[in-house]
Design an enzyme around this catalytic site. Structure first.
Site, short mmCIF file in Angstrom:
data_model
loop_
_atom_site.label_atom_id
_atom_site.label_comp_id
_atom_site.label_asym_id
_atom_site.label_seq_id
_atom_site.Cartn_x
_atom_site.Cartn_y
_atom_site.Cartn_z
N VAL A 218 14.42 1.04 1.56
CA VAL A 218 13.57 2.10 2.11
C VAL A 218 12.23 1.53 2.58
O VAL A 218 11.38 2.23 3.06
CB VAL A 218 13.32 3.22 1.08
CG1 VAL A 218 14.62 3.97 0.80
CG2 VAL A 218 12.73 2.67 -0.21
N ASP A 219 12.06 0.22 2.38
CA ASP A 219 10.81 -0.41 2.84
C ASP A 219 11.10 -1.23 4.10
O ASP A 219 12.15 -1.10 4.69
CB ASP A 219 10.21 -1.28 1.73
CG ASP A 219 11.22 -2.30 1.21
OD1 ASP A 219 12.32 -2.42 1.79
OD2 ASP A 219 10.90 -2.97 0.23
N ASP A 220 10.19 -2.07 4.49
CA ASP A 220 10.39 -2.83 5.72
C ASP A 220 11.06 -4.17 5.46
O ASP A 220 10.62 -5.21 5.94
CB ASP A 220 9.05 -3.00 6.45
CG ASP A 220 8.55 -1.66 6.94
OD1 ASP A 220 9.39 -0.87 7.40
OD2 ASP A 220 7.34 -1.40 6.84
#
Ligand code: WTA
Length: 690
Positions: A559-561
């Protein structure tokens, strides 16, 4: 098809509640949803398994949560401790609101991981058992080492390292391909209390230099060259460039030990720096094959492994000796239902965490026979893996979904021409395994006989966190199922509030576990900010997760980069900074897109500096820049010329929109009214096919 009946059983305690019912399912018929697709281990398998029923799992799991100290100290006592740990088994502060994050297990306990892998097993009678089989890239080239032989070689390297001044706590960088010398070097470091930092030999010189600069190793250990498939890779040249690069940042390195691999490159063709470079084969055999152990505290560092995050430069994940030892050994034993007669093969490279925990430490701590394969999994053809399985009678085969998908594409004939009857347990790691790949792995590779352990975990966690125990319960293709002993996964919403029952959200972990990383090397603050501040009171994994009505966990990706390409973790920020280092690139934004084989592909939006025209040459040059700065595995699959990037008025790039454009979900762009310049989106879409 026949009816397989599953009793209604309570499977999960966990704040989330328990499984009310596992339904009877008719295999092979259309299912209402993937959640109802249950695959059971055979009775024969369950009967012989280390954990053979949901009830047995439940009992052990419950104990591990209610009495973690008792649970883990009983297991830890099976290892050799020069001195037992102090009063506390675990001492932690897991909540940033209560001060500095601290995780300690078995503090005060004095041990040595190499001793526990080798000497302890030899004393128990395993001296003549094969520890490592080695299969070369070229069919026909192979070798093996028994536990006693492995210990001798480890001691020679350990003695050499001591001789050149490597001491307890010093870092050693290892840049080797998958040859036995790689685990040998790791174990040699562990033996003398040195901290190894293995760098995957697919990383570029610049990435290697960055790691050298960060951990300031006393020595670098490498190999002149290696062949993977038909391609020779000149590792020593890369190391030379990296050392030159990092020499600008003192202290410069003065030892480079080079393993001579004549199959890939002749000695006389290897570039050489007199006084710094030394051939492994010229020095190591001269050292004595016994070496006293450097006893270390359970909380002394064992290794550093750099991994990608969503921002900035790679982070040095630090693992310590005691807890990591206990945790990797235990997870290996249960998740693969390990038996002393098993032959185990994990296709991961030791340059990644999987190779640390489940090529080297976990299996050797169990006295297992491990296969190390040097080459590419599809060389000389797509049947190589099964050829190897038959040759060594591999019984546990652990790999990544990307390999499964690529072999699936090559067709089953490559699989079915081999017997594979030695296989007992299959494993998957690195990314969510899609149900169709799971099915193919299960039905075709495993002849519908071998349970699949879909193990969810991370560099940071040290070992498996959510994983099937293959004999214990029904599996659902694509689900990593339930938590390992001692692990309390929780799913939280954006506000950090735990959600119960059937739900989806951010995957966090409550309370520490022995294998957890203790800090980011030299940057404890970043450790706290990245992992413990987003949701106070929990460790935040960076993954999304859904829990279904039966309590099974379905990982939904980062869900992060961070993107996950063929199971390799890559930070979008790293690729972006490589791209913008190109003089003609003004700005870049990188997102992940679905990729049939790799899981995710790298999709880069690139804005050029004023008046530079788009061209095929420039596209190639940009990709080359990324290959040079990070490594070939991080090369973008697509460069999308972007006259501008969608930004909020405060200048933040809206990746949500870029992801939709990249995956051509143009009707799902959502609200674009907060953009500083809404026209940008229209332009980007027009440029989609450029
Ligand atoms: C992903 C690799 C779904 C996940 C061991 C995690 C998985 C990242 C699985 C860690 C799995 C790993 N199912 N996703 N079985 N295993 N992942 O640090 O996104 O290289 O956060 O560790 O891989 O990657 P790392």
């Amino acid at each position: 098809s026949y009816l397989r009946h599953v009793d209604s059983r309570k499977l999960m305690p966990n704040g989330a509640g328990h499984i009310p019912h596992l339904k009877a399912v008719i295999l092979g018929e259309a299912l209402a949803s993937e959640e109802d697709d249950l695959v059971l281990p055979s009775k024969e398998f369950s009967d012989q398994a280390n954990v053979h029923s949901p009830e047995q799992y439940m009992e052990m799991y419950k104990r591990s949560i209610e009495d973690p100290d008792g649970f883990w100290s009983e297991i830890a006592s099976q290892f050799y401790w020069k001195q037992k740990w102090g009063e506390k088994v675990c001492d932690e502060n897991f909540d940033v609101r209560d001060g500095k994050i601290k995780i300690e297990w078995f503090k005060g306990g004095i041990t040595n991981v190499c001793y526990n892998c080798l000497d302890r097993n030899i004393e128990a009678g395993l001296g003549d058992k094969v520890a490592l089989y080695w299969e070369g890239n070229e069919p026909g080239l192979d070798g093996s080492l028994t536990y006693s032989q492995l210990l001798n070689q480890v001691c020679q390297v350990a003695n050499y390292l001591k001789d050149i001044g490597v001491k307890k706590g010093d870092a050693v960088i290892v840049y080797l391909p998958m040859i036995n010398e790689l685990p040998i070097t790791m174990l040699a470091c562990a033996r003398i209390g040195a901290v190894h930092s293995v760098v995957f030999a697919g990383f570029s010189a610049e990435s290697l230099a960055q790691r050298i600069t960060d951990c300031k190793p006393k020595a670098v250990i490498t190999c002149n060259a290696v062949r993977r498939g038909t391609k020779p890779i000149l590792l020593k040249d890369i190391v030379d460039a990296a050392i030159n690069d990092s020499a600008k940042d003192p202290p410069s390195l003065d030892v480079c030990l080079v393993y001579d691999n004549p199959v890939a490159l002749k000695r006389e063709d290897t570039k050489w720096t007199q006084g710094r470079d030394i051939w492994w084969q010229d020095v190591i055999p001269k050292y004595p094959s016994t070496c006293p152990v450097e006893w270390v505290d359970a909380e002394d560092p064992l290794f550093l492994l750099y991994t990608s995050g969503s921002t900035g430069k790679p982070k040095g994940v630090l693992h310590t000796a005691g807890g990591y030892m206990v945790y990797t050994a235990t997870t290996f034993k249960y998740a693969f239902d390990y038996k002393p007669s098993d032959i185990y093969w994990c296709t991961a490279d030791c340059g990644w965490i999987t190779g640390h925990s489940y090529v080297t430490y976990g299996p050797l701590l169990n006295g297992a026979t491990v296969l190390v394969y040097e080459g590419a999994p599809n060389y000389p053809d797509a049947g190589r893996c099964w050829d190897i399985v038959d040759k060594y009678k591999v019984s546990i085969f652990y790999t990544a979904p990307t390999l499964v998908r690529s072999l699936m594409r090559d067709g089953e004939a490559y699989v079915t021409r081999y017997s594979r009857k030695s296989l007992r347990v299959l494993g998957s790691v690195g990314e969510p395994i899609n149900p169709s790949a799971w099915r193919w792995f299960y039905n075709v590779v495993g002849d519908s006989r071998c349970p699949i352990s879909d193990t969810w975990w991370q560099t940071e966690t040290g070992g498996f966190m959510i994983t099937p125990l293959p004999g214990a319960w029904a599996q659902k293709p694509g689900s990593a199922t339930f938590p390992f002993f001692g692990i309390q996964p929780v799913i939280v919403d954006e506000k950090g509030v735990e959600i119960d029952g059937e739900c989806s959200g951010y995957l966090c972990i409550k309370k520490s576990w022995p294998g957890a990383f203790r800090t980011l090397y030299g940057d404890h603050e970043r450790y706290e900010t990245t992992y413990f501040k987003p949701f106070a009171g929990y460790y935040f994994s960076g993954d999304g997760c859904r829990r279904d009505k039966d309590g099974y966990h379905w990982l939904t990706g980062r869900v992060d980069d961070v993107i996950n390409v063929s199971g390799h973790r890559i930070g979008t920020a790293e690729v972006e900074s490589a791209l913008v280092s190109h003089p003609q690139c003004a700005e870049a934004a990188v997102v992940g897109v679905e990729h049939e084989v790799k899981g995710q592909g790298i999709y880069a939006f690139v804005t050029l500096v004023d008046s530079v025209p788009y061209s095929e040459d420039l596209r190639k040059d940009l990709i080359l820049t990324v290959r040079k700065q990070i490594g070939a595995f991080a090369a973008p699959d697509k460069i999308h010329w972007a006259p501008g990037l969608p930004k909020t008025r405060s200048g933040k790039i809206m990746r949500r929109i870029l992801r939709k454009i990249a995956s051509r979900q143009l009707d799902e762009l959502g609200d674009t009214s907060t953009l500083a310049d809404p026209n940008v989106v229209k332009q980007l879409i027009e440029f989609s096919d450029s």
